[in-house]
Scaffold this active site. Structure first.
Site, PDB file in Angstrom:
ATOM      1  N   ASP A 114       0.861  -1.181   0.000  1.00  0.00           N
ATOM      2  CA  ASP A 114       0.000   0.000   0.000  1.00  0.00           C
ATOM      3  C   ASP A 114       0.900   1.234   0.000  1.00  0.00           C
ATOM      4  O   ASP A 114       1.499   1.582   1.029  1.00  0.00           O
ATOM      5  CB  ASP A 114      -0.924  -0.011   1.220  1.00  0.00           C
ATOM      6  CG  ASP A 114      -2.020  -1.069   1.114  1.00  0.00           C
ATOM      7  OD1 ASP A 114      -1.881  -1.983   0.277  1.00  0.00           O
ATOM      8  OD2 ASP A 114      -3.004  -0.976   1.864  1.00  0.00           O
ATOM      9  N   LYS A 167      -6.668   3.137  -3.336  1.00  0.00           N
ATOM     10  CA  LYS A 167      -7.032   3.126  -1.920  1.00  0.00           C
ATOM     11  C   LYS A 167      -7.348   4.548  -1.469  1.00  0.00           C
ATOM     12  O   LYS A 167      -6.620   5.491  -1.786  1.00  0.00           O
ATOM     13  CB  LYS A 167      -5.884   2.532  -1.096  1.00  0.00           C
ATOM     14  CG  LYS A 167      -6.126   2.495   0.410  1.00  0.00           C
ATOM     15  CD  LYS A 167      -4.959   1.831   1.118  1.00  0.00           C
ATOM     16  CE  LYS A 167      -5.084   1.949   2.639  1.00  0.00           C
ATOM     17  NZ  LYS A 167      -3.961   1.309   3.351  1.00  0.00           N
ATOM     18  N   LYS A 172      -9.957   0.062  -2.648  1.00  0.00           N
ATOM     19  CA  LYS A 172      -9.850  -0.230  -1.218  1.00  0.00           C
ATOM     20  C   LYS A 172     -10.312   0.978  -0.419  1.00  0.00           C
ATOM     21  O   LYS A 172      -9.722   2.061  -0.498  1.00  0.00           O
ATOM     22  CB  LYS A 172      -8.416  -0.595  -0.837  1.00  0.00           C
ATOM     23  CG  LYS A 172      -8.238  -0.883   0.663  1.00  0.00           C
ATOM     24  CD  LYS A 172      -6.839  -1.384   0.967  1.00  0.00           C
ATOM     25  CE  LYS A 172      -6.609  -1.505   2.469  1.00  0.00           C
ATOM     26  NZ  LYS A 172      -5.261  -2.021   2.793  1.00  0.00           N
TER      27      LYS A 172
END
Length: 228
Positions: free
Chosen positions: A96, A157, A185
């Site tokens: 991430d 994300k 996400k």
């Protein structure tokens, strides 16, 4: 909400996050055990704990996820790449990565694209670009999403959780831009099972939260009440 979407099982969508600055090795053990018990998608830990999580989850379904350039995204590209490569060597298969928000706002789109693309290409792993949507205008969210998708990320994300969290509106916006080419996400501030369901219905394909077990217990309680 739960009654409206009883067929959605959020457990396989959860990245069980342990990203408090005071996380301990004992908590890593607890988080990995919970991820395996509830069959979450992944455990997300700091790079310092990737090796431990990898050893604990060997042969189990949950993946090992870590954060790169977290939480500001303002380290150099060389440092981010090294951090990503080191994490992969230690067993991480999902990264991430916080994008450089200052570059985005300054119009340095080529630099931003190059940084993200290099991490994607050099590691060959699942990269989720953290856009920190609460700090961006809608136009900046769209631009960031397009750059990161073109650079090869697997997920967009919403947030680190350090500057607010995911909203249904942002998930819908990212879904519109993504056109199902990449996952989305939703992360940060997910405290209830109903809230998690709303984000999934809006388009989230992963949920980043430290409260995964609580959300599952809430679901089970609601199911029990519904059955009378």
């Amino acid at each position: 909400m739960a009654a409206d979407y009883p067929e959605i099982d959020i457990a396989p969508l959860i990245d069980h996050a342990l990203l408090t600055p005071i996380a301990t090795p004992e908590q890593v053990v607890q988080w990995c055990e919970q991820a395996d018990r509830f069959q979450f998608a992944a455990v997300c830990v700091y790079p310092a704990y990737v090796r431990q999580a990898f050893e604990l989850l060997q042969g189990k379904n949950p993946k090992v996820c870590t954060v790169i350039g977290f939480p500001t995204g303002a380290t150099t590209s060389a440092v981010k790449l090294y951090e990503a490569q080191d994490a992969v060597e230690n067993g991480a298969t999902e990264l991430d990565v916080v994008i450089n928000l200052g570059w985005l706002k300054a119009g340095k789109t080529e630099e931003l694209h190059r940084e993200v693309a290099e991490i994607c290409e050099e590691t060959g792993q699942t990269v989720k670009a953290i856009l920190e949507t609460t700090l961006l205008t809608d136009a900046e969210k769209r631009l960031a999403a397009e750059i990161c998708m073109d650079a090869g990320v697997a997920f967009l994300k919403t947030s680190t959780g350090w500057h607010g969290g995911a909203t249904v509106a942002d998930v819908r916006l990212l879904k519109e831009v993504a056109k199902e080419q990449v996952g989305i996400k939703a992360s940060g501030g997910i405290r209830t099972h109903d809230q998690a369901l709303e984000l999934v219905v809006a388009g989230a394909t992963r949920l980043g939260t430290s409260r995964g077990p609580d959300l599952i217990r809430q679901r089970d309680t609601l199911d029990k009440e519904a059955r009378g």
